[in-house]
Design a protein around this motif. Structure first.
Motif, PDB file in Angstrom:
ATOM      1  N   SER A  41       0.827  -1.212   0.000  1.00 57.38           N
ATOM      2  CA  SER A  41       0.000   0.000   0.000  1.00 57.38           C
ATOM      3  C   SER A  41       0.858   1.256   0.000  1.00 57.38           C
ATOM      4  N   ASP A  42       2.066   1.180   0.600  1.00 59.37           N
ATOM      5  CA  ASP A  42       2.987   2.318   0.536  1.00 59.37           C
ATOM      6  C   ASP A  42       3.454   2.536  -0.896  1.00 59.37           C
ATOM      7  N   LEU A  43       3.734   1.445  -1.595  1.00 58.38           N
ATOM      8  CA  LEU A  43       4.105   1.562  -3.002  1.00 58.38           C
ATOM      9  C   LEU A  43       2.962   2.137  -3.822  1.00 58.38           C
ATOM     10  N   SER A  44       1.730   1.772  -3.463  1.00 52.06           N
ATOM     11  CA  SER A  44       0.558   2.287  -4.187  1.00 52.06           C
ATOM     12  C   SER A  44       0.432   3.794  -4.068  1.00 52.06           C
ATOM     13  N   VAL A  50      -3.207   5.026  -6.073  1.00 56.53           N
ATOM     14  CA  VAL A  50      -4.023   5.976  -5.316  1.00 56.53           C
ATOM     15  C   VAL A  50      -3.394   7.355  -5.450  1.00 56.53           C
ATOM     16  N   SER A  51      -4.100   8.376  -4.984  1.00 57.14           N
ATOM     17  CA  SER A  51      -3.648   9.758  -5.208  1.00 57.14           C
ATOM     18  C   SER A  51      -3.571  10.535  -3.905  1.00 57.14           C
ATOM     19  N   PRO A  52      -2.487  10.355  -3.133  1.00 60.31           N
ATOM     20  CA  PRO A  52      -2.332  11.113  -1.897  1.00 60.31           C
ATOM     21  C   PRO A  52      -1.862  12.537  -2.180  1.00 60.31           C
ATOM     22  N   GLU A  53      -1.806  13.317  -1.129  1.00 54.35           N
ATOM     23  CA  GLU A  53      -1.225  14.660  -1.214  1.00 54.35           C
ATOM     24  C   GLU A  53       0.275  14.576  -0.934  1.00 54.35           C
ATOM     25  N   PHE A  54       1.040  15.424  -1.596  1.00 56.00           N
ATOM     26  CA  PHE A  54       2.492  15.476  -1.419  1.00 56.00           C
ATOM     27  C   PHE A  54       2.900  16.854  -0.909  1.00 56.00           C
ATOM     28  N   THR A 106     -14.808   7.092   8.560  1.00 54.39           N
ATOM     29  CA  THR A 106     -13.718   8.028   8.832  1.00 54.39           C
ATOM     30  C   THR A 106     -12.467   7.702   8.034  1.00 54.39           C
ATOM     31  N   ALA A 107     -12.349   6.452   7.552  1.00 57.23           N
ATOM     32  CA  ALA A 107     -11.170   6.060   6.774  1.00 57.23           C
ATOM     33  C   ALA A 107     -11.477   5.903   5.296  1.00 57.23           C
ATOM     34  N   GLU A 108     -12.742   5.923   4.915  1.00 54.36           N
ATOM     35  CA  GLU A 108     -13.123   5.665   3.533  1.00 54.36           C
ATOM     36  C   GLU A 108     -12.551   6.724   2.594  1.00 54.36           C
ATOM     37  N   GLY A 109     -11.792   6.279   1.608  1.00 48.29           N
ATOM     38  CA  GLY A 109     -11.238   7.181   0.610  1.00 48.29           C
ATOM     39  C   GLY A 109     -10.065   8.014   1.077  1.00 48.29           C
ATOM     40  N   VAL A 110      -9.580   7.782   2.302  1.00 46.56           N
ATOM     41  CA  VAL A 110      -8.475   8.574   2.848  1.00 46.56           C
ATOM     42  C   VAL A 110      -7.149   7.905   2.499  1.00 46.56           C
ATOM     43  N   SER A 111      -6.294   8.584   1.758  1.00 47.50           N
ATOM     44  CA  SER A 111      -4.958   8.066   1.485  1.00 47.50           C
ATOM     45  C   SER A 111      -3.880   8.822   2.238  1.00 47.50           C
ATOM     46  N   SER A 112      -4.172  10.063   2.616  1.00 44.87           N
ATOM     47  CA  SER A 112      -3.192  10.857   3.371  1.00 44.87           C
ATOM     48  C   SER A 112      -3.912  11.932   4.175  1.00 44.87           C
ATOM     49  N   ARG A 113      -3.241  12.380   5.211  1.00 47.26           N
ATOM     50  CA  ARG A 113      -3.762  13.477   6.031  1.00 47.26           C
ATOM     51  C   ARG A 113      -2.627  14.468   6.305  1.00 47.26           C
ATOM     52  N   PRO A 114      -2.951  15.767   6.441  1.00 52.19           N
ATOM     53  CA  PRO A 114      -1.898  16.742   6.750  1.00 52.19           C
ATOM     54  C   PRO A 114      -1.381  16.564   8.175  1.00 52.19           C
ATOM     55  N   ARG A 115      -0.058  16.596   8.332  1.00 51.64           N
ATOM     56  CA  ARG A 115       0.517  16.534   9.674  1.00 51.64           C
ATOM     57  C   ARG A 115       1.990  16.911   9.624  1.00 51.64           C
ATOM     58  N   ASN A 272     -15.683 -20.463  -2.400  1.00 53.06           N
ATOM     59  CA  ASN A 272     -15.570 -19.079  -1.951  1.00 53.06           C
ATOM     60  C   ASN A 272     -14.301 -18.462  -2.522  1.00 53.06           C
ATOM     61  N   CYS A 273     -14.432 -17.334  -3.217  1.00 53.81           N
ATOM     62  CA  CYS A 273     -13.278 -16.606  -3.760  1.00 53.81           C
ATOM     63  C   CYS A 273     -13.204 -15.247  -3.082  1.00 53.81           C
ATOM     64  N   VAL A 274     -12.099 -14.979  -2.394  1.00 53.49           N
ATOM     65  CA  VAL A 274     -11.936 -13.747  -1.624  1.00 53.49           C
ATOM     66  C   VAL A 274     -10.806 -12.916  -2.222  1.00 53.49           C
ATOM     67  N   VAL A 275     -11.119 -11.698  -2.645  1.00 55.83           N
ATOM     68  CA  VAL A 275     -10.118 -10.788  -3.196  1.00 55.83           C
ATOM     69  C   VAL A 275      -9.553  -9.948  -2.051  1.00 55.83           C
ATOM     70  N   VAL A 276      -8.263 -10.145  -1.785  1.00 54.00           N
ATOM     71  CA  VAL A 276      -7.584  -9.423  -0.712  1.00 54.00           C
ATOM     72  C   VAL A 276      -6.706  -8.311  -1.272  1.00 54.00           C
ATOM     73  N   GLY A 277      -6.131  -8.528  -2.461  1.00 51.38           N
ATOM     74  CA  GLY A 277      -5.253  -7.531  -3.061  1.00 51.38           C
ATOM     75  C   GLY A 277      -6.017  -6.331  -3.588  1.00 51.38           C
ATOM     76  N   MET A 278      -5.410  -5.151  -3.478  1.00 52.98           N
ATOM     77  CA  MET A 278      -6.016  -3.921  -3.990  1.00 52.98           C
ATOM     78  C   MET A 278      -5.518  -3.654  -5.394  1.00 52.98           C
TER      79      MET A 278
END
Length: 360
Positions: A41-44, A50-54, A106-115, A272-278
């Protein structure tokens, strides 16, 4: 100032930089990080998935020691050993009240937060509200889970993401039972955790699959009874190991349409087929209407192992302490912050399992 791994843009080179973190506000806690895992997920965050803020402090999977607490903090105390939960539940939204804290809004769609700020004064953001590839982090108290002192903090870092996701997918999402057959496609940190979770559940056989033959030793150390290389004949090979039917449960831990399709074909009728990878938003997978009806398989995803971290992390810690779960088997590289770019390259090449950044 603390040292942290910073990405200044999606295509920029990563660098270890000084970052000034704020003092803990009311309800917040400062943690000295002892170990942090390098997660896909860090590589993502930097490869366009995904599109975090830089600029962005990378990392979200970590364990450490509480060194300061803001006003009103009651969940932890200075000196506590803690794992960091990058998706702490609010316990108040519709999903939380329904017993699905892994879907908390509270976490849905969150990739980064200011800090915090960089040394030049530029405002910084942190990955998934954590920024754990750093000497210290400041997080809300709900993001922390107290750990037993006798549990090594290095391997404990993995419980905040990889292990919780992989074991949770087996235990919570799929509800694997003793004697049921399990296939795990993709043997990174999460996939190997799913293999370990299948062993904890008493599954048999446990069939581990990867494109790299070098993963066999890792898979067997985590509990796999069989190892297969991924190719076009994989579903047939899996059926040959499962009475000609296909597996009861198949876990896709890659996040690609082609692998999801293979996982689906490897499950038995009614399986049962479970998708774990994003995966990527434009990587489409298709099924015919007839096969959906005929095979009666279920297809679902497992977000964060369908886990309630406050409940599940202590269970995982107990399994690690009694020896039924070997967290160390998931780690192939112990590195410094400066070595993380090479860890990402290994990840792209599909080499090794978890790389673990260790701090003094």
């Amino acid at each position: 100032m603390v040292k942290a791994l910073v990405a200044r843009g999606a295509t920029a080179e990563l660098s270890v930089e000084d970052v000034e973190l704020p003092e803990p506000a009311a309800g917040e806690v400062r943690v000295r990080v002892r170990a942090a895992g390098v997660c896909h997920s860090d590589l993502s965050m930097i490869n366009g998935t995904v599109s975090p803020e830089f600029p962005l402090v990378l990392g979200h999977e970590a364990a450490g020691v509480v060194i300061a607490a803001g006003a009103g903090v009651t969940r932890v105390a200075v000196g506590d050993h803690v794992a960091i939960n990058w998706s702490p539940a609010c316990r108040e939204c519709w999903f939380c009240r329904r017993g699905e804290p892994w879907l908390c809004v509270t976490a849905e769609g969150v990739s980064s937060r200011p800090r915090g700020r960089l040394a030049d004064g530029t405002p910084a953001h942190v990955t998934l509200g954590v920024g754990a590839l750093a000497e210290e982090v400041v997080v809300g108290e709900r993001a922390l889970i107290t750990l037993p002192r006798q549990l090594p903090l290095a391997e404990a870092a993995l419980m905040g993401c990889a292990v919780l996701t992989g074991v949770g997918a087996v235990r919570n999402t799929a509800g694997v039972g003793p004697g049921e057959s399990v296939v795990v496609l993709g043997l990174g940190g999460v996939g190997l955790s799913a293999v370990a979770g299948a062993r904890l559940a008493g599954a048999d056989p446990i069939i581990a699959v990867d494109v790299s033959p070098e993963k066999e030793g890792l898979a067997r150390a985590c509990g796999a009874t069989e190892f297969l290389l991924s190719d076009k004949g994989l579903p047939k090979a899996i059926r040959s190991l499962t009475g000609g039917r296909g597996a009861d449960h198949v876990f896709e831990c890659v996040g690609r349409a082609a692998t999801i399709r293979t996982a689906w074909q490897s499950a038995r009728r009614g399986g049962n087929c479970v998708v774990v990878g994003m995966g990527a938003r434009d990587d489409m997978v298709s099924f015919s209407a007839l096969e959906v009806f005929h095979f009666a398989r279920s297809l679902t995803s497992s977000v964060y192992g369908s886990a309630d971290a406050d409940h599940d992390v202590p269970l995982i810690a107990a399994a690690a302490l009694d020896g039924s779960l070997d967290l160390g088997a998931l780690v192939t590289h112990r590195i410094s912050l400066a070595d993380v770019p090479e860890a990402f390259e290994r990840m792209r090449r599909g080499e090794g399992a978890r790389s673990l950044v260790l701090f003094d």
